[in-house]
Scaffold this motif. Structure first.
Motif, PDB file in Angstrom:
ATOM      1  N   MET A   1      42.420  54.196  24.294  1.00  0.00           N
ATOM      2  CA  MET A   1      42.131  55.035  25.452  1.00  0.00           C
ATOM      3  C   MET A   1      43.363  56.536  24.870  1.00  0.00           C
ATOM      4  O   MET A   1      43.351  57.841  25.144  1.00  0.00           O
ATOM      5  CB  MET A   1      42.676  54.475  26.498  1.00  0.00           C
ATOM      6  N   SER A   2      44.492  55.999  24.741  1.00  0.00           N
ATOM      7  CA  SER A   2      45.252  57.294  25.021  1.00  0.00           C
ATOM      8  C   SER A   2      45.625  58.053  24.066  1.00  0.00           C
ATOM      9  O   SER A   2      46.045  59.000  23.247  1.00  0.00           O
ATOM     10  CB  SER A   2      47.106  56.687  24.895  1.00  0.00           C
ATOM     11  N   ASP A   3      44.939  57.235  22.374  1.00  0.00           N
ATOM     12  CA  ASP A   3      44.617  57.566  21.208  1.00  0.00           C
ATOM     13  C   ASP A   3      43.500  59.233  21.219  1.00  0.00           C
ATOM     14  O   ASP A   3      43.206  60.201  21.080  1.00  0.00           O
ATOM     15  CB  ASP A   3      43.776  56.930  20.410  1.00  0.00           C
ATOM     16  N   ARG A   4      42.352  58.685  21.819  1.00  0.00           N
ATOM     17  CA  ARG A   4      41.281  59.551  22.257  1.00  0.00           C
ATOM     18  C   ARG A   4      41.924  60.960  23.162  1.00  0.00           C
ATOM     19  O   ARG A   4      41.300  61.921  22.907  1.00  0.00           O
ATOM     20  CB  ARG A   4      40.302  58.772  22.953  1.00  0.00           C
ATOM     21  N   LYS A   6      44.951  62.066  22.925  1.00  0.00           N
ATOM     22  CA  LYS A   6      46.251  63.156  22.191  1.00  0.00           C
ATOM     23  C   LYS A   6      44.924  63.656  21.209  1.00  0.00           C
ATOM     24  O   LYS A   6      45.437  64.934  20.956  1.00  0.00           O
ATOM     25  CB  LYS A   6      46.485  62.018  21.362  1.00  0.00           C
ATOM     26  N   GLU A   7      43.740  63.137  20.926  1.00  0.00           N
ATOM     27  CA  GLU A   7      42.886  64.134  20.445  1.00  0.00           C
ATOM     28  C   GLU A   7      42.328  65.380  20.880  1.00  0.00           C
ATOM     29  O   GLU A   7      42.555  66.563  20.313  1.00  0.00           O
ATOM     30  CB  GLU A   7      41.782  63.114  19.588  1.00  0.00           C
ATOM     31  N   LYS A   8      42.138  65.330  21.723  1.00  0.00           N
ATOM     32  CA  LYS A   8      41.243  66.047  23.031  1.00  0.00           C
ATOM     33  C   LYS A   8      42.259  67.137  23.031  1.00  0.00           C
ATOM     34  O   LYS A   8      42.004  67.547  23.144  1.00  0.00           O
ATOM     35  CB  LYS A   8      40.979  65.475  24.281  1.00  0.00           C
ATOM     36  N   LEU A   9      43.105  66.442  23.705  1.00  0.00           N
ATOM     37  CA  LEU A   9      44.644  67.655  23.698  1.00  0.00           C
ATOM     38  C   LEU A   9      44.741  68.640  22.821  1.00  0.00           C
ATOM     39  O   LEU A   9      44.535  69.530  23.246  1.00  0.00           O
ATOM     40  CB  LEU A   9      45.950  66.737  24.633  1.00  0.00           C
ATOM     41  N   SER A  10      44.832  68.333  21.936  1.00  0.00           N
ATOM     42  CA  SER A  10      45.306  68.573  20.616  1.00  0.00           C
ATOM     43  C   SER A  10      44.163  70.269  19.973  1.00  0.00           C
ATOM     44  O   SER A  10      44.138  71.135  19.602  1.00  0.00           O
ATOM     45  CB  SER A  10      45.338  68.013  18.999  1.00  0.00           C
ATOM     46  N   ILE A  11      42.468  69.035  20.189  1.00  0.00           N
ATOM     47  CA  ILE A  11      41.827  70.039  19.748  1.00  0.00           C
ATOM     48  C   ILE A  11      41.058  71.654  21.434  1.00  0.00           C
ATOM     49  O   ILE A  11      41.264  72.374  20.419  1.00  0.00           O
ATOM     50  CB  ILE A  11      40.020  69.553  19.866  1.00  0.00           C
ATOM     51  N   LEU A  12      41.013  70.877  22.121  1.00  0.00           N
ATOM     52  CA  LEU A  12      41.045  71.371  23.621  1.00  0.00           C
ATOM     53  C   LEU A  12      42.400  72.747  23.673  1.00  0.00           C
ATOM     54  O   LEU A  12      41.978  73.893  24.496  1.00  0.00           O
ATOM     55  CB  LEU A  12      40.289  71.151  25.152  1.00  0.00           C
ATOM     56  N   ALA A  13      43.191  72.947  23.360  1.00  0.00           N
ATOM     57  CA  ALA A  13      44.545  73.539  23.367  1.00  0.00           C
ATOM     58  C   ALA A  13      44.596  74.555  22.097  1.00  0.00           C
ATOM     59  O   ALA A  13      44.889  75.731  22.725  1.00  0.00           O
ATOM     60  CB  ALA A  13      45.743  73.110  22.944  1.00  0.00           C
TER      61      ALA A  13
END
Lengths: 416, 256
Positions: A1-4, A6-13
């Motif tokens: 859950m927290s890994d997902r 983190k990935e979303k944040l890095s893509i969408l930022a």
């Protein structure tokens, strides 16, 4: 859950970072009923290694997009990782970052999925949830999706401090070339609508103080520069038009960062036009704060801003017939126009000269840039620079000065 | 030269200035009793901080100064820079000696210097409003340790109280060994000796909320992702975030 997440944040930022607006000022939202946050003057909480300020959590709701705009990293045909936040995820990130004093608020934009209204509705939901469920009074900037309905824009203005629609390209021609799915009209129409709503809300507030605010920090826009062949004249006239007719709070200029092999665009590896971008912002400041008219900065004879000197110095050198002026009598409006004297110094000089004759010693202590100003002003002591021609002055200033851009001025290419 | 010793408080300084007039002390040199070491030459006058005398100085100054200039006196005092007492004294003497308002007479060296110190203190206040990074503990206290150049805690209190009205928080100045604590009602000054190393990760983890580490990590990811590498400009980066602040900034020392 927290890994997902983190990935979303890095893509969408990462996908949101080309939107340069970071302003969080101009609103005057108070903390209501002992809730969370307020929004007033705007604070830059951090600065990235490129030197840009981080004031807001600037992210896309999703980088899935049905459009294929050539200059955009999220264009449909681009092979990048895609992701989408849920409304709740954005709300949680905003609240938790805000409570730790990382940010002033949220700047939420999005790729367009399904259709403009569907996308806009999600953006509005985030803002509404923050305001109503979390009593969040921090800053919210929502991107208005071109083509979204007026009802949704009206709803957005109810919760957001600022709304913006990016004009994207300085001319209609460039837009047609690079963003065939988008029409200039789809951007101008909502801008006009927002302008009217914002003005009407201000009038209403004068009569009924309790009227809820509508986008109290106004609207802004952004255009990409250096991707297409427009001159600074075209760009600044367009910006001036936005300030005059749309009541824009800000126009942002985003130097194109090459991200595509599309042959309509500068190739990958082409330097970002950072000096030009800087000169445009200087010109923008001259229009907004120094009382310059756009045609004093650029005109048909000089359609491009000087790269090696700032536009204020450029104006002064073109108007040497006005100088030198007496520092003890020069009018405040003209004082601000003297190269080497900014607004704050101009204020101090006008305050100080009520008490005594201003000398070079005073000016040095007040902190003006003597190296520039000395060609344009004189004190009671003799003015010694009278025989210099504009070009000579420019050369001397350039030789003495240590511009951070100096290495870029040389027309010769460095081979190693 | 006549030495005037005060106790280091703002009220003490105001009393000192009152007594310089009261006892007609010529060429005074005001020194802070907490700072001065070694022998003092010349006549020494010791000041006992006095509320009434302070109030009389305030009243006189309020007549002579705009509210803004009046509040700048305290702000500049908090700079704690060397000789600030004497700059303030000379400034006040100049203000009181003139029949017209001279607070904007930037051709006077002391007026200009105080204005410049005000600007520095204000910049530091603003930096602390920006650079505080709260960490959430298990008992839901948001805490942060700072080390500002000037004593700006009294100046940032209102900002944090207004903004974070619905969470308990503590901001601790580790150079000056005191902090501000907000308990959802009022902000209080608390003295304590916080010996814990701010960057001792294992120890922090034991007191922090279970989600704290995740949000710090997310913040660092965000900070890294919005950077545009093609525009790298470290000089500007460091100019805005001077290195001396890095050890307290989550995004600058959570590199792993």
């Amino acid at each position: 859950m927290s890994d997902r997440i983190k990935e979303k944040l890095s893509i969408l930022a990462d996908a949101a970072k080309y939107d340069v607006s970071c302003s969080s000022s101009g609103s005057n939202r108070k903390n209501k009923d002992k809730g969370l946050g307020n929004a007033s003057n705007g604070i830059c909480h951090a600065y990235t290694e490129d030197g840009r300020c981080v004031s807001l959590l600037k992210i896309l709701l999703t980088n899935f997009c049905i459009y294929d705009c050539a200059y955009c990293v999220s264009r449909k045909s681009n092979d990048v990782k895609r992701a989408a936040f849920t409304v709740q995820e954005v709300v949680d990130l905003t609240i938790n970052f805000y409570r730790r004093n990382y940010i002033e608020g949220l700047f939420l934009s999005s790729g367009i999925f399904t259709n403009p209204d569907y996308t806009m509705e999600r953006l509005v939901q985030v803002a509404k949830k923050l305001r109503l469920e979390h009593n969040f009074n921090g800053y919210i900037h929502l991107k208005t999706i071109p083509g979204a309905s007026e009802e949704l824009m009206k709803e957005a203005g109810k919760w957001a401090d600022r709304l913006s629609i990016n004009v994207e390209m300085p001319t209609e021609k460039s837009l047609a070339l690079l963003a065939p799915d988008k029409k200039r009209e789809d951007m101008i129409k909502p801008m006009l609508y927002l302008k009217q709503e914002i003005l009407a809300n201000k009038e209403e507030k004068k009569i009924f103080k309790k009227t809820p605010s509508f986008a109290p920090a106004g609207q802004s826009t952004q255009m990409v520069i250096g991707a297409t062949p427009e001159t600074d004249l075209e760009i600044l006239y367009m910006a001036n038009g936005f300030y005059k007719t749309m009541n824009m709070r800000r126009v942002y200029y985003s130097g194109y960062v090459p991200i595509s092999n599309d042959n309509r665009l500068p190739a990958i590896g082409t330097p970002v036009p950072m000096i030009r971008e800087n000169r445009l912002y200087q010109a923008d400041w001259l229009m907004r704060f120094y009382g310059f008219k756009v045609n004093e900065i650029v005109d048909k004879e000089n359609p491009l801003l000087d790269i090696d000197i700032d536009p204020k110095l450029g104006w002064a050198l073109r108007n040497m017939n006005l100088f030198p002026m007496d520092i003890n009598t020069i009018d405040y409006q003209l004082l601000m126009r003297v190269p080497g004297i900014g607004i704050q110094s101009a204020n101090k000089i006008t305050a100080a000269r009520k008490f005594s004759r201003i000398t070079w010693e005073h000016l040095k202590k007040i902190g003006i840039s003597i190296n520039r100003a000395k060609y344009f002003i004189h004190t009671d002591s003799e003015f010694e620079k009278k025989d210099l021609q504009p070009l000579q002055i420019k050369q001397i200033i350039l030789q003495e000065g240590n511009s951070k851009y100096k290495p870029n001025f040389s027309p010769q290419l460095k081979m190693f | 030269m006549n030495i005037v010793i005060y106790d280091g408080s703002f009220e003490g300084l105001m009393t000192a200035i009152f007594e310089i007039y009261e006892y007609k002390i010529a060429q005074p040199n005001i020194v802070n009793s907490n700072k001065e070491t070694g022998s003092l030459f010349g006549n020494v006058h010791e000041v006992q901080t006095n509320k009434e005398k302070t109030a009389r100085v305030f009243k006189k100054l309020k007549d002579k100064l705009t509210p803004n200039a009046f509040s700048n006196l305290y702000k500049t005092f908090l700079s704690e820079i060397k000789d600030i007492e004497n700059i303030l004294y000379r400034y006040i003497a100049y203000i009181l000696s003139s029949k017209v308002s001279v607070e904007n007479d930037y051709s006077n060296a002391d007026v200009l210097e105080l204005q410049q110190i005000t600007k520095k203190v204000h910049r530091e206040k603003h930096r602390m409003e920006a650079f505080v990074r709260f960490q959430l503990t298990q008992d839901q206290l948001y805490f942060c340790i700072i080390q500002p150049d000037f004593n700006v805690l009294p100046l940032i209190s209102k900002h944090f109280k207004n903004r974070y009205a619905d969470q308990r928080w503590l901001i601790y100045d580790s150079s000056r060994k005191y902090g501000l604590y907000y308990d959802l009602e009022t902000v209080e000054e608390v003295s304590m000796n916080f010996e814990n190393d701010v960057n001792n990760k294992a120890e922090l983890k034991s007191i922090c909320d279970e989600k704290e580490e995740l949000y710090q990590k997310l913040w660092c990811i965000y900070f890294g992702s919005i950077n545009i590498a093609a525009r790298k400009n470290m000089k500007l980066h460091i100019q805005h975030m001077p290195k001396r602040y890095w050890r307290y900034l989550t995004e600058k020392n959570n590199v792993n």
